[in-house]
Design a protein around this motif. Structure first.
Motif, PDB file in Angstrom:
ATOM      1  N   CYS A  36       0.838  -1.183   0.000  1.00 33.08           N
ATOM      2  CA  CYS A  36       0.000   0.000   0.000  1.00 33.08           C
ATOM      3  C   CYS A  36       0.884   1.248   0.000  1.00 33.08           C
ATOM      4  CB  CYS A  36      -0.939   0.006   1.204  1.00 33.08           C
ATOM      5  SG  CYS A  36      -0.106   0.021   2.795  1.00 33.08           S
ATOM      6  N   PHE A  37       0.283   2.377  -0.299  1.00 35.68           N
ATOM      7  CA  PHE A  37       1.052   3.611  -0.435  1.00 35.68           C
ATOM      8  C   PHE A  37       1.680   4.036   0.896  1.00 35.68           C
ATOM      9  CE2 PHE A  37       1.503   8.255  -1.068  1.00 35.68           C
ATOM     10  CZ  PHE A  37       2.297   8.217  -2.206  1.00 35.68           C
ATOM     11  N   SER A  38       1.011   3.735   2.012  1.00 38.87           N
ATOM     12  CA  SER A  38       1.562   4.108   3.319  1.00 38.87           C
ATOM     13  C   SER A  38       2.863   3.358   3.606  1.00 38.87           C
ATOM     14  CB  SER A  38       0.540   3.825   4.421  1.00 38.87           C
ATOM     15  OG  SER A  38       0.208   2.447   4.454  1.00 38.87           O
ATOM     16  N   GLU A  39       2.955   2.092   3.204  1.00 40.21           N
ATOM     17  CA  GLU A  39       4.188   1.340   3.396  1.00 40.21           C
ATOM     18  C   GLU A  39       5.311   1.896   2.543  1.00 40.21           C
ATOM     19  OE1 GLU A  39       2.838  -2.597   2.452  1.00 40.21           O
ATOM     20  OE2 GLU A  39       2.668  -3.131   4.575  1.00 40.21           O
ATOM     21  N   ALA A  40       4.991   2.302   1.326  1.00 37.99           N
ATOM     22  CA  ALA A  40       6.001   2.905   0.463  1.00 37.99           C
ATOM     23  C   ALA A  40       6.482   4.237   1.028  1.00 37.99           C
ATOM     24  CB  ALA A  40       5.447   3.092  -0.953  1.00 37.99           C
ATOM     25  N   LEU A  41       5.563   5.006   1.589  1.00 32.94           N
ATOM     26  CA  LEU A  41       5.942   6.282   2.212  1.00 32.94           C
ATOM     27  C   LEU A  41       6.846   6.058   3.416  1.00 32.94           C
ATOM     28  CD1 LEU A  41       2.655   8.408   2.119  1.00 32.94           C
ATOM     29  CD2 LEU A  41       4.739   8.741   0.784  1.00 32.94           C
ATOM     30  N   TYR A  42       6.537   5.037   4.201  1.00 33.93           N
ATOM     31  CA  TYR A  42       7.377   4.748   5.361  1.00 33.93           C
ATOM     32  C   TYR A  42       8.779   4.342   4.920  1.00 33.93           C
ATOM     33  CZ  TYR A  42       9.351   2.319   9.364  1.00 33.93           C
ATOM     34  OH  TYR A  42      10.188   1.907  10.361  1.00 33.93           O
ATOM     35  N   GLY A  43       8.877   3.546   3.874  1.00 34.54           N
ATOM     36  CA  GLY A  43      10.194   3.167   3.374  1.00 34.54           C
ATOM     37  C   GLY A  43      10.991   4.356   2.869  1.00 34.54           C
ATOM     38  N   ALA A  44      10.293   5.377   2.380  1.00 36.94           N
ATOM     39  CA  ALA A  44      10.980   6.566   1.866  1.00 36.94           C
ATOM     40  C   ALA A  44      11.536   7.447   2.974  1.00 36.94           C
ATOM     41  CB  ALA A  44      10.028   7.379   0.990  1.00 36.94           C
ATOM     42  N   PHE A 245       6.915  11.262  -2.828  1.00 38.02           N
ATOM     43  CA  PHE A 245       5.655  11.171  -3.560  1.00 38.02           C
ATOM     44  C   PHE A 245       5.827  10.492  -4.923  1.00 38.02           C
ATOM     45  CE2 PHE A 245       5.086  14.710  -0.622  1.00 38.02           C
ATOM     46  CZ  PHE A 245       3.890  14.348  -0.009  1.00 38.02           C
ATOM     47  N   ILE A 246       6.742  10.993  -5.735  1.00 43.10           N
ATOM     48  CA  ILE A 246       6.893  10.448  -7.088  1.00 43.10           C
ATOM     49  C   ILE A 246       7.397   9.014  -7.056  1.00 43.10           C
ATOM     50  CG2 ILE A 246       8.033  10.726  -9.308  1.00 43.10           C
ATOM     51  CD1 ILE A 246       5.951  12.850  -8.709  1.00 43.10           C
ATOM     52  N   ILE A 247       8.498   8.780  -6.335  1.00 38.89           N
ATOM     53  CA  ILE A 247       9.079   7.440  -6.318  1.00 38.89           C
ATOM     54  C   ILE A 247       8.170   6.420  -5.636  1.00 38.89           C
ATOM     55  CG2 ILE A 247      11.014   6.072  -5.432  1.00 38.89           C
ATOM     56  CD1 ILE A 247      12.843   8.384  -6.035  1.00 38.89           C
ATOM     57  N   PRO A 248       7.560   6.716  -4.455  1.00 39.54           N
ATOM     58  CA  PRO A 248       6.625   5.725  -3.897  1.00 39.54           C
ATOM     59  C   PRO A 248       5.445   5.418  -4.811  1.00 39.54           C
ATOM     60  CG  PRO A 248       7.282   7.286  -2.208  1.00 39.54           C
ATOM     61  CD  PRO A 248       7.814   7.818  -3.501  1.00 39.54           C
ATOM     62  N   ALA A 249       4.894   6.451  -5.453  1.00 37.45           N
ATOM     63  CA  ALA A 249       3.777   6.209  -6.368  1.00 37.45           C
ATOM     64  C   ALA A 249       4.218   5.365  -7.559  1.00 37.45           C
ATOM     65  CB  ALA A 249       3.203   7.542  -6.849  1.00 37.45           C
ATOM     66  N   LEU A 250       5.409   5.659  -8.086  1.00 41.90           N
ATOM     67  CA  LEU A 250       5.927   4.867  -9.208  1.00 41.90           C
ATOM     68  C   LEU A 250       6.222   3.439  -8.764  1.00 41.90           C
ATOM     69  CD1 LEU A 250       6.847   5.013 -12.170  1.00 41.90           C
ATOM     70  CD2 LEU A 250       9.121   5.613 -11.350  1.00 41.90           C
ATOM     71  N   PHE A 251       6.716   3.285  -7.539  1.00 44.21           N
ATOM     72  CA  PHE A 251       7.002   1.954  -7.022  1.00 44.21           C
ATOM     73  C   PHE A 251       5.726   1.124  -6.901  1.00 44.21           C
ATOM     74  CE2 PHE A 251       7.487  -0.914  -3.344  1.00 44.21           C
ATOM     75  CZ  PHE A 251       8.545  -1.685  -3.802  1.00 44.21           C
ATOM     76  N   ILE A 252       4.667   1.725  -6.373  1.00 44.66           N
ATOM     77  CA  ILE A 252       3.392   1.016  -6.244  1.00 44.66           C
ATOM     78  C   ILE A 252       2.838   0.649  -7.615  1.00 44.66           C
ATOM     79  CG2 ILE A 252       0.996   1.247  -5.503  1.00 44.66           C
ATOM     80  CD1 ILE A 252       2.909   0.765  -3.221  1.00 44.66           C
ATOM     81  N   PHE A 253       2.966   1.568  -8.564  1.00 44.75           N
ATOM     82  CA  PHE A 253       2.451   1.302  -9.915  1.00 44.75           C
ATOM     83  C   PHE A 253       3.205   0.156 -10.582  1.00 44.75           C
ATOM     84  CE2 PHE A 253       2.874   2.146 -14.499  1.00 44.75           C
ATOM     85  CZ  PHE A 253       1.548   1.988 -14.879  1.00 44.75           C
ATOM     86  N   LEU A 254       4.539   0.169 -10.470  1.00 43.37           N
ATOM     87  CA  LEU A 254       5.339  -0.869 -11.118  1.00 43.37           C
ATOM     88  C   LEU A 254       5.291  -2.195 -10.372  1.00 43.37           C
ATOM     89  CD1 LEU A 254       8.503   1.199 -12.138  1.00 43.37           C
ATOM     90  CD2 LEU A 254       6.571   0.531 -13.565  1.00 43.37           C
TER      91      LEU A 254
END
Length: 273
Positions: A36-44, A245-254
């Motif tokens: 989920c996007f929250s996990e990607a944000l935490y990793g960032a 924002f950009i990299i987590p969103a791109l990570f979730i998309f890919l």
């Protein structure tokens, strides 16, 4: 034999010859982890903290070189924070205190001796070349730094060395030995001690502490930029926007296109037992 389905297992006896393989032998299973996007944000947040460390070093350099920041004050603050961090992380390792003191004394003597050399190290090199080299080294540190993942590109030794070398490049443009000593000391604190403190606190205090630390580091870095290097504000905001924002969103998309392929070329595993 046709009524029994052949299974690719090693721990179960089957009514087939040893060299028999069924139609499922070349099967391929594809798996991916749903994020989920929250996990990607935490990793960032870990990358954000390291970006702040790199930009913070440059901000301190501009503050000292332009006379807006007293090197003695920066050195005292760095030493104080370093001692507090050491007390927190080494509270249960009292047996190593003597060795740590020896290392600290060796560092002080070494940097104090080489500061006059560092000050004149790049006297024949153009400032543009120094700036470009510093930028490249700090970017390389961000790439190979250990953010807690086990990937081949991670190299903590290279990450630490290029960070210190970047500080040496910047310190060679300062005017006094004290300024050089202060900047290199700050670099060691940011690139060696601070990551250790972050990992320790993250292991013992959890995700809430990581988020609080990230917010605090971003606030301190932004304040320093506004006071000593306002021309870096746009770069800092752009780096934060891309990282968070950009990299987590791109990570979730890919991630939806990521596929781990398993087949007979893998090591044998016991399944469903």
């Amino acid at each position: 034999m046709d009524t029994v389905e052949w299974r690719r297992v090693l721990w179960q006896k089957q009514p087939f010859p040893d060299n028999y393989v069924g139609d499922s032998f070349l099967r391929v299973s594809k798996k991916r982890r749903e994020l989920c996007f929250s996990e990607a944000l935490y990793g960032a947040t870990f990358v954000t903290q390291e970006i702040c460390s790199c930009i913070g070093l440059v901000v301190i350099f501009f503050g000292i070189s332009e006379g807006n920041l007293n090197a003695s004050v920066a050195l005292i603050l760095t030493a104080t924070i370093g001692i507090i961090g050491y007390a927190v992380t080494r509270a249960q390792l009292a047996a190593f205190e003597k060795d740590d003191v020896k290392v600290a004394c060796f560092y002080v003597v070494l940097i104090a001796c080489v500061s006059p050399v560092v000050k004149s190290l790049t006297g024949s090199v153009a400032t543009d070349s120094i700036n470009a080299s510093t930028t490249f080294l700090l970017l390389l540190r961000l790439i190979v730094h250990d953010y807690g993942t086990t990937v081949a590109i991670v190299n903590p030794t290279v990450s630490h060395n290029v960070g210190v070398f970047a500080s040496v490049c910047l310190a060679s443009r300062l005017d006094s030995d004290l300024d050089v000593f202060t900047l290199i000391t700050v670099a060691v604190a940011l690139f060696a001690l601070f990551p250790s403190l972050r990992r320790y606190c993250s292991m013992h205090l959890g995700r809430g502490w990581d988020i609080i630390t990230t917010a605090l580091v971003v606030l301190i870095t932004a304040t320093g930029i506004l006071h000593y290097a306002s021309h870096l504000l746009l770069v800092f905001l752009l780096a934060l926007f891309i990282c968070n924002f950009i990299i987590p969103a791109l990570f979730i998309f890919l991630q939806s296109y990521k596929q781990n392929i398993y087949g007979p070329w893998d090591e044998a595993q016991i399944e469903n037992r």
